[in-house]
Design a protein around this motif. Structure first.
Motif, PDB file in Angstrom:
ATOM      1  N   LEU A 154     -17.295   6.073  -1.910  1.00 45.92           N
ATOM      2  CA  LEU A 154     -17.065   5.912  -3.349  1.00 45.92           C
ATOM      3  C   LEU A 154     -18.286   6.411  -4.109  1.00 45.92           C
ATOM      4  O   LEU A 154     -19.419   6.249  -3.655  1.00 45.92           O
ATOM      5  CB  LEU A 154     -16.793   4.447  -3.690  1.00 45.92           C
ATOM      6  CG  LEU A 154     -15.503   3.836  -3.130  1.00 45.92           C
ATOM      7  CD1 LEU A 154     -15.334   2.406  -3.641  1.00 45.92           C
ATOM      8  CD2 LEU A 154     -14.285   4.676  -3.471  1.00 45.92           C
ATOM      9  N   VAL A 184     -14.766   1.617  -9.618  1.00 40.84           N
ATOM     10  CA  VAL A 184     -13.308   1.735  -9.612  1.00 40.84           C
ATOM     11  C   VAL A 184     -12.697   0.427  -9.127  1.00 40.84           C
ATOM     12  O   VAL A 184     -13.298  -0.281  -8.314  1.00 40.84           O
ATOM     13  CB  VAL A 184     -12.853   2.905  -8.705  1.00 40.84           C
ATOM     14  CG1 VAL A 184     -13.231   2.648  -7.239  1.00 40.84           C
ATOM     15  CG2 VAL A 184     -11.366   3.181  -8.851  1.00 40.84           C
ATOM     16  N   TYR A 212      -9.963  12.420  -7.156  1.00 43.66           N
ATOM     17  CA  TYR A 212      -9.835  11.970  -8.537  1.00 43.66           C
ATOM     18  C   TYR A 212      -8.591  11.097  -8.723  1.00 43.66           C
ATOM     19  O   TYR A 212      -7.517  11.424  -8.209  1.00 43.66           O
ATOM     20  CB  TYR A 212      -9.717  13.168  -9.480  1.00 43.66           C
ATOM     21  CG  TYR A 212     -10.925  14.064  -9.515  1.00 43.66           C
ATOM     22  CD1 TYR A 212     -11.830  14.008 -10.562  1.00 43.66           C
ATOM     23  CD2 TYR A 212     -11.154  14.989  -8.499  1.00 43.66           C
ATOM     24  CE1 TYR A 212     -12.939  14.849 -10.607  1.00 43.66           C
ATOM     25  CE2 TYR A 212     -12.257  15.829  -8.518  1.00 43.66           C
ATOM     26  CZ  TYR A 212     -13.143  15.754  -9.581  1.00 43.66           C
ATOM     27  OH  TYR A 212     -14.233  16.586  -9.607  1.00 43.66           O
ATOM     28  N   LYS A 271     -10.525  10.942 -13.109  1.00 40.63           N
ATOM     29  CA  LYS A 271     -11.779  10.235 -12.875  1.00 40.63           C
ATOM     30  C   LYS A 271     -12.250  10.494 -11.452  1.00 40.63           C
ATOM     31  O   LYS A 271     -11.541  10.190 -10.485  1.00 40.63           O
ATOM     32  CB  LYS A 271     -11.604   8.729 -13.096  1.00 40.63           C
ATOM     33  CG  LYS A 271     -12.861   7.924 -12.808  1.00 40.63           C
ATOM     34  CD  LYS A 271     -12.607   6.423 -12.984  1.00 40.63           C
ATOM     35  CE  LYS A 271     -13.870   5.631 -12.661  1.00 40.63           C
ATOM     36  NZ  LYS A 271     -13.668   4.172 -12.826  1.00 40.63           N
ATOM     37  N   VAL A 315     -13.754   9.690  -8.188  1.00 44.74           N
ATOM     38  CA  VAL A 315     -13.891   8.372  -7.565  1.00 44.74           C
ATOM     39  C   VAL A 315     -14.589   8.435  -6.218  1.00 44.74           C
ATOM     40  O   VAL A 315     -15.370   7.547  -5.870  1.00 44.74           O
ATOM     41  CB  VAL A 315     -12.500   7.710  -7.415  1.00 44.74           C
ATOM     42  CG1 VAL A 315     -12.585   6.448  -6.566  1.00 44.74           C
ATOM     43  CG2 VAL A 315     -11.908   7.389  -8.777  1.00 44.74           C
TER      44      VAL A 315
END
Length: 242
Positions: free
Chosen positions: A121, A125, A230, A234, A236
């Protein structure tokens, strides 16, 4: 992960830093079957130091027979000592995945996240947020359907980063992850999940977007071969493939 102890501490740290919800991190290992038992033991040791639970994959005739029926090309998966045949690291990984799916994931009620041992990561999230509107969130693989090109490409799941609530999808035990021929075309890991998706069109699927980076001169490790994943634009996760 039964062969990459050098990645484990960083991977666990990335989840503890960025996963914004309660979770249990479990390392799927296989000391009894690994072709590199020294590395598998090191993974167990590091997991213990990090207070991380390990789950031991063991020989299971049902899973071995399933492998024989899908990917066997006259070769053996295990040697006479019950360890993966040397040089068959990909098959070992696939066996561990199918064992995990059949023996653990399908029986769970809550949300599950499966990741490769080289997945980290990189931003805060809450993964369960993405399972509110979807049954499965997965990176997708695709390839041409050479025998039936008018039907479009063969699309299937890739478990590099994979979210699911098993209790909310129909017949999860029918999902096969082993590489095999799909509609006559050879597909890598996850290929047969193409059949599952076609059989269950009501399963709501969120495709995790991926960007590929090869021979990137702007990073300080080479060869550079990696991906970013993503959720809704976003960034991630990092999948480090080198």
């Amino acid at each position: 992960n039964d062969s990459s102890p050098e990645l484990l501490e960083t991977q666990v740290a990335s989840f503890r830093k960025y996963l914004m919800e309660d979770f249990e991190f479990i390392v799927v290992n296989s000391e009894s079957m690994s072709e590199q038992p020294t590395k598998a033991k090191e993974i167990t040791r590091i997991s213990c130091e990090l207070s991380v639970k390990t789950l031991e994959v063991i020989k299971d005739e049902e899973i071995v027979n399933l492998w024989q029926g899908t990917v066997n090309q006259g070769e053996k998966l295990l040697d006479r000592d019950g360890r993966y045949v040397r040089g068959k690291g990909g098959d070992a990984c696939n066996y561990m995945l199918q064992w995990l799916w059949n023996k653990v994931v399908c029986l769970e009620q809550g949300p599950i996240c499966i990741v490769h041992s080289d997945l980290f990561l990189v931003a805060p999230v809450k993964l369960t947020d993405y399972l509110k509107d979807y049954h499965i969130c997965s990176v997708l693989n695709s390839q041409p359907n050479t025998n039936h090109p008018d039907d479009g490409p063969l699309v299937f799941l890739w478990e590099t980063l994979f979210l699911v609530k098993p209790s909310e999808i129909p017949n999860p035990e029918t999902m096969v992850w082993f590489p095999s021929r799909v509609e006559g075309s050879w597909c890598d890991t996850g290929g047969p999940t193409h059949y599952y998706l076609k059989a269950h069109p009501d399963v709501r699927l969120l495709a995790i977007e991926a960007t590929f980076h090869f021979d990137d001169p702007n990073v300080d490790f080479h060869p550079s071969r990696y991906q970013f994943f993503y959720f809704d634009d976003k960034k991630v996760a990092l999948h480090y493939q080198s």
